[in-house]
Design a protein around this motif. Structure first.
Motif, PDB file in Angstrom:
ATOM      1  N   GLU A 144      47.740  54.336 -31.655  1.00 21.24           N
ATOM      2  CA  GLU A 144      48.695  55.448 -31.771  1.00 21.24           C
ATOM      3  C   GLU A 144      49.724  55.120 -32.834  1.00 21.24           C
ATOM      4  O   GLU A 144      50.163  53.977 -32.955  1.00 21.24           O
ATOM      5  CB  GLU A 144      49.390  55.719 -30.430  1.00 21.24           C
ATOM      6  N   HIS A 187      48.665  58.381 -26.251  1.00 20.20           N
ATOM      7  CA  HIS A 187      47.576  57.504 -25.812  1.00 20.20           C
ATOM      8  C   HIS A 187      47.913  56.926 -24.435  1.00 20.20           C
ATOM      9  O   HIS A 187      49.051  56.517 -24.190  1.00 20.20           O
ATOM     10  CB  HIS A 187      47.366  56.368 -26.813  1.00 20.20           C
ATOM     11  N   ALA A 190      46.882  59.897 -31.940  1.00 22.08           N
ATOM     12  CA  ALA A 190      46.327  58.824 -31.136  1.00 22.08           C
ATOM     13  C   ALA A 190      44.811  58.786 -31.274  1.00 22.08           C
ATOM     14  O   ALA A 190      44.165  59.819 -31.452  1.00 22.08           O
ATOM     15  CB  ALA A 190      46.714  59.007 -29.668  1.00 22.08           C
ATOM     16  N   CYS A 247      42.172  58.754 -29.299  1.00 23.49           N
ATOM     17  CA  CYS A 247      41.814  59.020 -27.900  1.00 23.49           C
ATOM     18  C   CYS A 247      41.040  60.323 -27.824  1.00 23.49           C
ATOM     19  O   CYS A 247      41.408  61.316 -28.460  1.00 23.49           O
ATOM     20  CB  CYS A 247      43.087  59.098 -27.052  1.00 23.49           C
ATOM     21  N   PRO A 299      43.728  62.806 -25.342  1.00 28.66           N
ATOM     22  CA  PRO A 299      45.132  62.418 -25.417  1.00 28.66           C
ATOM     23  C   PRO A 299      45.970  63.107 -24.355  1.00 28.66           C
ATOM     24  O   PRO A 299      45.572  64.142 -23.790  1.00 28.66           O
ATOM     25  CB  PRO A 299      45.532  62.827 -26.834  1.00 28.66           C
TER      26      PRO A 299
END
Length: 333
Positions: free
Chosen positions: A237, A250, A319, A321, A324
């Motif tokens: 992130e 994140h 991020a 991810c 997120p």
């Protein structure tokens, strides 16, 4: 100078180390795996994460103390690993370091003036020999010590004073970037605040840029303009400091912030503590897909199958991810 104004640019940086050799082969630890980051002129970038996540390895690569296996480092568009001779010497002036240990990073045989002036033995053109004592005294006063301290040796100073000498030594070459690797972690809390305030003042006065490495979230919030969060060799992130602290995207960042010993989400508000469970992965054998998935409460099947893309550089706050925190993960049967 790059078009986007970045002073320092890192792209796809990877670095591995051999940690064990056997008759069957060697085991490699991937300390850095595809790291991207930028540092602007006059900016402080905070680099946070657990011990062993690759922060110090990244610092050593930025200082050209380690050569990366892959990826690029650009300083004002130049590759420091392609430099040699006078060009390399000139570049080394621009990027200096403040070390974590104020006790082990100073030669006990040298006086404060000799420690500060040691870089001038290599860069002789910077300060004429007849002016070095006066310049060392100026630097001592700049970091909050006395000119009369010039003849004293490291054992005669406190930990905070030794770190001030380390900062003065870094300033001796008039750098543009200083990499600070946990510079206050060995100091008492009251002394930490003094050294952090000194770093802020020097940044504003001299126009310095910092890469500030720390595991202490409150320290980073006090000093950094932007934050990059590392986990197991990767940036997970990045974003403006207040954005990341107030609205982490994140799950790993959220867990780090929740574990901070004091409220970091604003006056009068306190985060709910998030205890990470599950298997802690080995850096020599990371899990497939997302490396954080074995400890993540939001993990789905996709997290094991696909590696999330690194935070896009064009976004202010992003991020790595699949799900997120600003989104709701899909409901699984």
């Amino acid at each position: 100078m790059p078009e986007d104004g970045a002073l320092l640019e890192v792209t796809g940086l990877s670095k591995s180390f051999t940690v064990r050799r056997t008759l069957r082969g060697s085991t490699r630890l991937r300390a850095l795996d595809g790291v991207d980051l930028t540092l602007g002129r006059g900016e402080t970038l905070g680099l946070v994460g657990e011990s062993g996540c690759g922060k110090s390895t990244l610092a050593r690569v930025l200082l050209r103390l380690e050569r990366p296996d892959a990826g690029t480092v650009r300083y004002e568009g130049m590759d420091p690993f392609a430099l040699s001779g006078a060009e390399l010497l000139a570049w080394r002036r621009k990027v200096q370091m403040v070390f974590q240990d104020p006790f082990g990073s100073l030669d006990p045989r040298l006086s404060a003036a000799d420690l500060i002036g040691e870089p001038w033995l290599t860069h002789r053109e910077l300060v004429p020999g007849g002016r070095r004592a006066a310049r060392a005294a100026e630097l001592l006063e700049m970091v909050g010590l006395r000119a009369s301290d010039a003849g004293r040796h490291p054992h005669e100073f406190s930990g905070g004073q030794r770190q001030r000498i380390g900062i003065a030594r870094a300033l001796a070459l008039e750098p543009e970037v200083i990499v600070c690797d946990e510079p206050v972690s060995a100091l008492d809390l009251s002394v930490q605040a003094q050294v952090l305030n000194l770093l802020c003042d020097l940044r504003d006065e001299l126009g310095l840029s910092y890469v500030f490495i720390s595991h202490d979230l409150s320290v980073v919030r006090h000093l950094a303009d932007r934050v990059a969060v590392m986990y197991l060799g990767r940036i997970v992130e990045t974003g403006p400091t207040e954005e990341v602290y107030e609205r982490p995207r994140h799950p790993y960042t959220e867990a780090l912030l929740s574990a901070a010993p004091s409220p970091v989400s604003g006056p009068g508000r306190k985060r709910q503590r998030i205890l990470l469970t599950g298997e802690i992965p080995s850096p020599t054998d990371p899990p497939s897909g997302c490396r954080f998935r074995t400890r993540c409460r939001r993990a789905q099947d996709l997290c094991a199958e696909a590696d999330p893309a690194p935070p896009p550089g064009e976004l202010l706050h992003a991020a790595a991810c699949h799900f997120p925190l600003a989104q709701t993960p899909p409901v699984t049967a």
